[in-house]
Enzyme design. Structure first.
Site, PDB file in Angstrom:
ATOM      1  N   ASP A  40     -18.848  38.050  -1.598  1.00  0.00           N
ATOM      2  CA  ASP A  40     -20.094  38.435  -0.951  1.00  0.00           C
ATOM      3  C   ASP A  40     -19.985  39.844  -0.373  1.00  0.00           C
ATOM      4  OD1 ASP A  40     -21.230  36.035  -1.575  1.00  0.00           O
ATOM      5  OD2 ASP A  40     -20.919  35.123   0.390  1.00  0.00           O
ATOM      6  N   LYS A  62     -25.810  39.603  -1.763  1.00  0.00           N
ATOM      7  CA  LYS A  62     -27.275  39.637  -1.845  1.00  0.00           C
ATOM      8  C   LYS A  62     -27.759  40.959  -1.276  1.00  0.00           C
ATOM      9  CE  LYS A  62     -27.296  35.321  -3.208  1.00  0.00           C
ATOM     10  NZ  LYS A  62     -25.852  35.059  -3.118  1.00  0.00           N
ATOM     11  N   MET A 176     -28.269  34.871  11.402  1.00  0.00           N
ATOM     12  CA  MET A 176     -29.256  35.585  10.587  1.00  0.00           C
ATOM     13  C   MET A 176     -30.621  35.673  11.247  1.00  0.00           C
ATOM     14  SD  MET A 176     -28.153  33.935   6.890  1.00  0.00           S
ATOM     15  CE  MET A 176     -28.143  32.251   7.492  1.00  0.00           C
TER      16      MET A 176
END
Length: 431
Positions: A40, A62, A176
């Site tokens: 990641d 991402k 998040m």
């Protein structure tokens, strides 16, 4: 899969909260043996250097604007490489099964019949709280902890998050949630959380550049905006946040908040880097050089054949010592064959590299450079001299010795070549 080839396997490994030293022993071992690493975006570059040099590295982080089928593409990559007989490490920040989609990836692997293993990691909540000096539980202040994601859009009607249940916890940790912080604060207030509840936002948890902002719930969004807090960050809310004033051990280290670039060769940098990290510095290893064998061993081998003719060996670096002695057994020479030859070392580290091999160093100059060696040699009977050193080094030492009448053989035992490793991180830090 071709007949006779061993089936591959996928390891879903937690990389920990940010500090590369906080990966588990099992995780680091698998990383060092992996054929493929799919990682990641938040995984530390320093941790990735623990993988083999020939490993296939795939950045599956991402990114804004990425296609919706990114997760499907990652699943296909894991399955295809495992079916080809390769050992695949899927490296995920924190713990792979806590907001890390490891459950979805494990389901895809199970459907495909690909063997897998889950290796847990220190999740961001635990890492952020510990590094910020905030115990998530405390007998007087909090006996329960709730971990939740703040990624749900607060503008939407109430969905999967039960905000009233969240505010009943002794300590609340939200992942998040920075981009939607104002909406999250509104939801928590509406659910009944006291506006004066202490809140901490921890960005880049456990890393040397960790940033912590604290404020009451009612003002945390304004405080975060003024401090420029951006993802990745976790929110910790509860009375335990007040303990940070006394328990912020990380922020009190003498080099906390400093970024230091270490330019030593890779195999020599660790000791210094570890000392700096221990005092809280963010250390970027960017070797200015990399060491390579000489273009030819012939000059050294010729010198070794007439070893008994030398009166003095001068070592001008620990690297020269390492590579000189590594060559001896390859040519059938024992360290006892150096008996009767005096040894001069340019400094304490070089001298230590000699003495660990059971040999005595006759002299170490007070000034750790060629000029210092020359001053030291004035009081010594020199005779024939051997200088094993880097190719293309300064010629001051051999030139002056020859001017004094000493026969000198300079033999390259390694080359110092320019290195680029770590420069991307240094450039990013400078920006």
């Amino acid at each position: 899969m071709p007949a006779g080839r061993r089936p591959g396997k996928v390891y879903l490994v937690g990389a920990g909260p940010g500090d590369p030293d906080l990966i588990t022993v099992r995780g680091r071992d698998l990383l060092s043996r992996a054929d493929v690493v799919i990682h990641d975006a938040l995984v530390s570059p320093a941790l990735l250097r623990a993988a083999r040099a020939d490993v296939e590295r795939i950045d599956a982080g991402k990114k804004p604007g990425a296609r919706r089928d990114t997760q499907s593409a990652v699943n296909r990559m894991m399955i295809a490489r495992a079916r080809s007989g390769r050992r695949v490490v899927r490296l995920k920040g924190g713990d792979p099964c806590l907001f890390g989609r490891a459950g979805e990836e494990a389901e895809a692997l199970a459907r495909a019949g690909v063997p897998f293993e889950v290796v847990p990691g220190v999740t961001a909540a635990l890492g952020a709280a510990a590094a910020a000096g905030i115990p998530l539980t405390h007998r007087r202040l909090a006996s329960s902890v709730v971990l939740a994601t703040g990624h749900e859009d607060p503008a939407k009607p109430p969905g999967s998050i039960d905000w009233k249940a969240l505010v009943g916890a002794g300590t609340l940790v939200l992942y998040m949630g920075v981009k939607r912080l104002e909406g999250i604060v509104s939801r928590l207030l509406a659910a009944g959380l006291d506006p004066g509840t202490p809140v901490a936002l921890v960005r880049w948890a456990t890393r040397p550049d960790q940033q912590v902002v604290t404020a009451p719930l009612r003002t945390i969004a304004v405080r975060a905006r003024l401090a420029g807090i951006r993802p990745p960050a976790v929110l910790i809310a509860g009375r335990v946040v007040r303990l940070r004033r006394r328990l912020d051990w990380a922020g009190r280290r003498p080099l906390s908040g400093r970024t230091i670039v270490v330019t030593r060769a890779k195999d020599q940098a660790r000791f210094l880097s570890d000392l700096l990290k221990e005092d809280g510095a963010r250390v970027l290893e960017a070797p200015a050089i990399r060491l390579a064998p000489p273009l030819s061993w012939a000059p050294l081998d010729a010198a070794l054949r007439r070893l008994e003719t030398y009166r003095l060996i001068i070592f001008t670096s620990a690297n020269g010592v390492e590579r000189f002695f590594a060559r001896l057994p390859e040519k059938g020479i024992d360290v006892r064959d150096l008996k009767g030859i005096e040894i001069v070392a340019i400094g304490p580290a070089t001298a230590a590299a000699v003495t660990t091999r059971g040999l005595r160093v006759a002299a170490v100059p007070a000034e750790y450079r060629a000029e210092g060696i020359l001053k030291t040699l004035r009081a010594m009977e020199v005779g024939r001299v051997l200088i094993p050193r880097a190719a293309a080094a300064r010629d001051v030492l051999p030139r002056v010795l020859r001017e004094r009448g000493a026969p000198v053989d300079v033999v390259p035992v390694y080359r110092a070549l320019p290195a680029r490793e770590g420069m991307k991180e240094v450039s990013a830090a400078l920006r």
